[in-house]
Design a protein around this motif. Structure first.
Motif, mmCIF file in Angstrom:
data_model
loop_
_atom_site.group_PDB
_atom_site.id
_atom_site.type_symbol
_atom_site.label_atom_id
_atom_site.label_comp_id
_atom_site.label_asym_id
_atom_site.label_seq_id
_atom_site.Cartn_x
_atom_site.Cartn_y
_atom_site.Cartn_z
ATOM 1 N N LEU A 23 -16.885 -20.916 -28.401
ATOM 2 C CA LEU A 23 -17.789 -19.774 -28.487
ATOM 3 C C LEU A 23 -17.024 -18.516 -28.078
ATOM 4 O O LEU A 23 -16.583 -18.401 -26.933
ATOM 5 N N LEU A 24 -16.860 -17.586 -29.004
ATOM 6 C CA LEU A 24 -16.152 -16.334 -28.742
ATOM 7 C C LEU A 24 -17.170 -15.201 -28.760
ATOM 8 O O LEU A 24 -17.815 -14.960 -29.784
ATOM 9 N N VAL A 25 -17.319 -14.513 -27.634
ATOM 10 C CA VAL A 25 -18.329 -13.457 -27.514
ATOM 11 C C VAL A 25 -17.658 -12.081 -27.506
ATOM 12 O O VAL A 25 -16.840 -11.780 -26.630
ATOM 13 N N ASP A 26 -18.007 -11.270 -28.495
ATOM 14 C CA ASP A 26 -17.597 -9.873 -28.570
ATOM 15 C C ASP A 26 -18.707 -9.065 -27.896
ATOM 16 O O ASP A 26 -19.569 -8.489 -28.555
ATOM 17 N N PRO B 63 -29.003 -9.568 -23.634
ATOM 18 C CA PRO B 63 -28.961 -11.023 -23.872
ATOM 19 C C PRO B 63 -28.837 -11.812 -22.581
ATOM 20 O O PRO B 63 -28.195 -11.370 -21.626
ATOM 21 N N ARG B 64 -29.437 -12.971 -22.578
ATOM 22 C CA ARG B 64 -29.240 -13.954 -21.520
ATOM 23 C C ARG B 64 -28.077 -14.837 -21.968
ATOM 24 O O ARG B 64 -28.221 -15.687 -22.844
ATOM 25 N N TRP B 65 -26.923 -14.614 -21.372
ATOM 26 C CA TRP B 65 -25.714 -15.290 -21.849
ATOM 27 C C TRP B 65 -25.765 -16.794 -21.577
ATOM 28 O O TRP B 65 -25.117 -17.574 -22.280
ATOM 29 N N ASP B 66 -26.542 -17.219 -20.586
ATOM 30 C CA ASP B 66 -26.704 -18.661 -20.379
ATOM 31 C C ASP B 66 -27.433 -19.296 -21.560
ATOM 32 O O ASP B 66 -27.129 -20.417 -21.964
ATOM 33 N N ARG B 67 -28.385 -18.575 -22.140
ATOM 34 C CA ARG B 67 -29.102 -19.091 -23.311
ATOM 35 C C ARG B 67 -28.180 -19.172 -24.528
ATOM 36 O O ARG B 67 -28.330 -20.066 -25.376
ATOM 37 N N VAL B 68 -27.256 -18.230 -24.629
ATOM 38 C CA VAL B 68 -26.298 -18.250 -25.738
ATOM 39 C C VAL B 68 -25.417 -19.501 -25.652
ATOM 40 O O VAL B 68 -25.194 -20.186 -26.647
ATOM 41 N N THR B 69 -24.947 -19.809 -24.447
ATOM 42 C CA THR B 69 -24.139 -21.018 -24.275
ATOM 43 C C THR B 69 -24.957 -22.262 -24.568
ATOM 44 O O THR B 69 -24.467 -23.197 -25.216
ATOM 45 N N ALA B 70 -26.199 -22.299 -24.102
ATOM 46 C CA ALA B 70 -27.058 -23.450 -24.360
ATOM 47 C C ALA B 70 -27.283 -23.629 -25.856
ATOM 48 O O ALA B 70 -27.277 -24.762 -26.369
ATOM 49 N N PHE B 71 -27.458 -22.531 -26.579
ATOM 50 C CA PHE B 71 -27.623 -22.619 -28.030
ATOM 51 C C PHE B 71 -26.351 -23.143 -28.685
ATOM 52 O O PHE B 71 -26.410 -23.986 -29.593
ATOM 53 N N ALA B 72 -25.201 -22.647 -28.243
ATOM 54 C CA ALA B 72 -23.928 -23.108 -28.812
ATOM 55 C C ALA B 72 -23.761 -24.613 -28.626
ATOM 56 O O ALA B 72 -23.215 -25.298 -29.493
ATOM 57 N N HIS B 73 -24.217 -25.134 -27.506
ATOM 58 C CA HIS B 73 -24.165 -26.584 -27.265
ATOM 59 C C HIS B 73 -25.135 -27.317 -28.187
ATOM 60 O O HIS B 73 -24.799 -28.330 -28.803
ATOM 61 N N LYS B 74 -26.340 -26.779 -28.326
ATOM 62 C CA LYS B 74 -27.394 -27.462 -29.074
ATOM 63 C C LYS B 74 -27.124 -27.455 -30.570
ATOM 64 O O LYS B 74 -27.404 -28.446 -31.262
ATOM 65 N N VAL B 75 -26.578 -26.357 -31.092
ATOM 66 C CA VAL B 75 -26.506 -26.199 -32.540
ATOM 67 C C VAL B 75 -25.643 -27.270 -33.199
ATOM 68 O O VAL B 75 -25.974 -27.757 -34.289
ATOM 69 N N TRP B 76 -24.561 -27.679 -32.534
ATOM 70 C CA TRP B 76 -23.715 -28.725 -33.107
ATOM 71 C C TRP B 76 -23.592 -29.935 -32.181
ATOM 72 O O TRP B 76 -22.835 -30.859 -32.460
ATOM 73 N N TYR C 151 -18.522 -19.398 -18.252
ATOM 74 C CA TYR C 151 -17.732 -18.616 -19.204
ATOM 75 C C TYR C 151 -16.320 -18.410 -18.679
ATOM 76 O O TYR C 151 -16.084 -18.412 -17.458
ATOM 77 N N ARG C 152 -15.402 -18.195 -19.590
ATOM 78 C CA ARG C 152 -14.045 -17.790 -19.237
ATOM 79 C C ARG C 152 -13.909 -16.321 -19.628
ATOM 80 O O ARG C 152 -13.691 -16.011 -20.803
ATOM 81 N N PRO C 153 -14.043 -15.402 -18.672
ATOM 82 C CA PRO C 153 -13.880 -13.979 -19.003
ATOM 83 C C PRO C 153 -12.431 -13.701 -19.391
ATOM 84 O O PRO C 153 -11.500 -14.213 -18.767
ATOM 85 N N ILE C 154 -12.253 -12.889 -20.434
ATOM 86 C CA ILE C 154 -10.915 -12.508 -20.883
ATOM 87 C C ILE C 154 -10.850 -10.989 -20.883
ATOM 88 O O ILE C 154 -11.151 -10.332 -21.884
ATOM 89 N N PRO C 155 -10.472 -10.386 -19.727
ATOM 90 C CA PRO C 155 -10.373 -8.928 -19.642
ATOM 91 C C PRO C 155 -9.021 -8.462 -20.193
ATOM 92 O O PRO C 155 -7.964 -8.803 -19.655
ATOM 93 N N LEU C 156 -9.048 -7.689 -21.261
ATOM 94 C CA LEU C 156 -7.833 -7.259 -21.941
ATOM 95 C C LEU C 156 -7.620 -5.763 -21.744
ATOM 96 O O LEU C 156 -8.573 -4.999 -21.651
ATOM 97 N N ALA C 157 -6.350 -5.367 -21.686
ATOM 98 C CA ALA C 157 -6.005 -3.958 -21.519
ATOM 99 C C ALA C 157 -4.975 -3.562 -22.562
ATOM 100 O O ALA C 157 -4.140 -4.372 -22.978
ATOM 101 N N GLY C 158 -5.057 -2.321 -22.999
ATOM 102 C CA GLY C 158 -4.103 -1.793 -23.970
ATOM 103 C C GLY C 158 -4.189 -0.286 -23.994
ATOM 104 O O GLY C 158 -4.830 0.332 -23.145
ATOM 105 N N SER C 159 -3.550 0.314 -24.998
ATOM 106 C CA SER C 159 -3.567 1.767 -25.113
ATOM 107 C C SER C 159 -4.918 2.234 -25.643
ATOM 108 O O SER C 159 -5.722 1.442 -26.139
ATOM 109 N N SER C 160 -5.145 3.533 -25.573
ATOM 110 C CA SER C 160 -6.425 4.094 -26.017
ATOM 111 C C SER C 160 -6.612 3.962 -27.523
ATOM 112 O O SER C 160 -7.728 4.082 -28.021
#
Length: 200
Positions: A22-25, A48-61, A91-100
Motif C-alpha cells: 500500500l503506497l499512500v501519496d 481520512p482514517r488511515w487505519d481504515r485504509v490499511t484495513a481495507f487494503a487487507h480486506k480487498v485481497w 505504517y512505514r513513514p517515508i519522509p523524503l527531502a530534495g530541492s524546491s
C-alpha cells in the motif's frame, strides 16, 4: 497533512504469504480532499482514517499489507505527532527531502513502483496523480493485482484506460469507508450503492 487515528498496528495478525504493498501519496489525497471536495482546508474530523485504509487494503485481497506513507520533509522538519501516529498503526513513514524544484513524494513513489516490478506482490496506490501512469501500467499483467484508491471523480482520466488491462479502482469514501463524516461530493453513484438515508 491528514491526521491519522491511532489503532492497533496492521502487522502481526495477518496471514503470511503474498503481500499487498500500500503506497499512500498523502499530499495528493489531502490536496484533492481540500481543493476539489471541500473547497477549503479539511477539519480534523473530515480527514481520512488511515487505519481504515490499511484495513481495507487487507480486506480487498485478503492478504498481509505493507503500508508505506510518503511525506515531504524538504523543509527539514517532520510532523512528529503525525509520524508517531502512523508508526502506531503499522505504517512505514517515508519522509523524503530534495530541492524546491523536485516533487520528492512523486519521485519516491515512482522509484518504489519501479522497484516493485521485480518483487512478487500486489500493489494498491492511494493517489489521483497521473505522474504514476507509466509505473502502474508497467506493473499490470503476469497475475499481479494492481489497484488505485482515490476519489473516483478526480482520478486522472488516463487511469480509466487501464481498467481493461486489469487496474482496479476503489473509492476512498465508498469502498474503503475511510471517513467518519459524509463528504459533500457530487459524483455518479452506481444504483446498487445508493443509500437514500445518507441524503435525508
Amino acid at each position: 497533512m491528514s491526521q491519522p487515528n491511532a489503532a492497533a498496528p496492521s502487522q502481526g495478525y495477518l496471514p503470511a504469504g503474498r503481500k499487498t504493498y500500500l503506497l499512500v501519496d498523502g499530499e495528493n489525497i489531502d490536496a484533492t480532499l481540500g481543493m476539489n471536495v471541500l473547497g477549503r482546508r479539511p477539519n480534523p474530523d473530515e480527514r481520512p482514517r488511515w487505519d481504515r485504509v490499511t484495513a481495507f487494503a487487507h480486506k480487498v485481497w485478503g492478504q498481509d499489507v505493507v503500508p508505506l506513507f510518503f511525506l515531504n520533509a524538504s523543509s527539514g522538519q517532520m510532523p512528529m505527532p503525525f509520524v508517531q501516529a502512523l508508526l502506531a498503526m503499522g505504517y512505514r513513514p517515508i519522509p523524503l527531502a530534495g530541492s524546491s524544484t523536485e516533487k520528492v513524494v512523486d519521485i519516491g513513489i515512482q522509484r518504489t513502483l519501479d522497484a516493485l516490478a521485480d518483487r512478487d506482490g500486489d500493489v494498491l496506490l492511494a493517489s489521483h496523480d497521473g505522474d504514476f501512469l507509466p509505473q502502474i501500467e508497467a506493473l499490470l499483467g503476469d497475475g499481479r493485482r494492481v489497484g488505485l484508491l482515490a476519489f473516483r471523480e478526480f482520478v486522472n482520466a488516463r487511469f480509466a484506460e487501464l481498467g481493461g488491462r486489469g487496474l482496479e479502482t476503489f473509492d476512498l469514501e465508498g469502498d474503503a469507508d475511510a471517513f467518519t463524516t459524509l463528504l459533500p461530493r457530487v459524483r455518479i453513484i452506481p444504483l446498487e450503492e445508493f443509500d437514500p438515508l445518507r441524503y435525508l
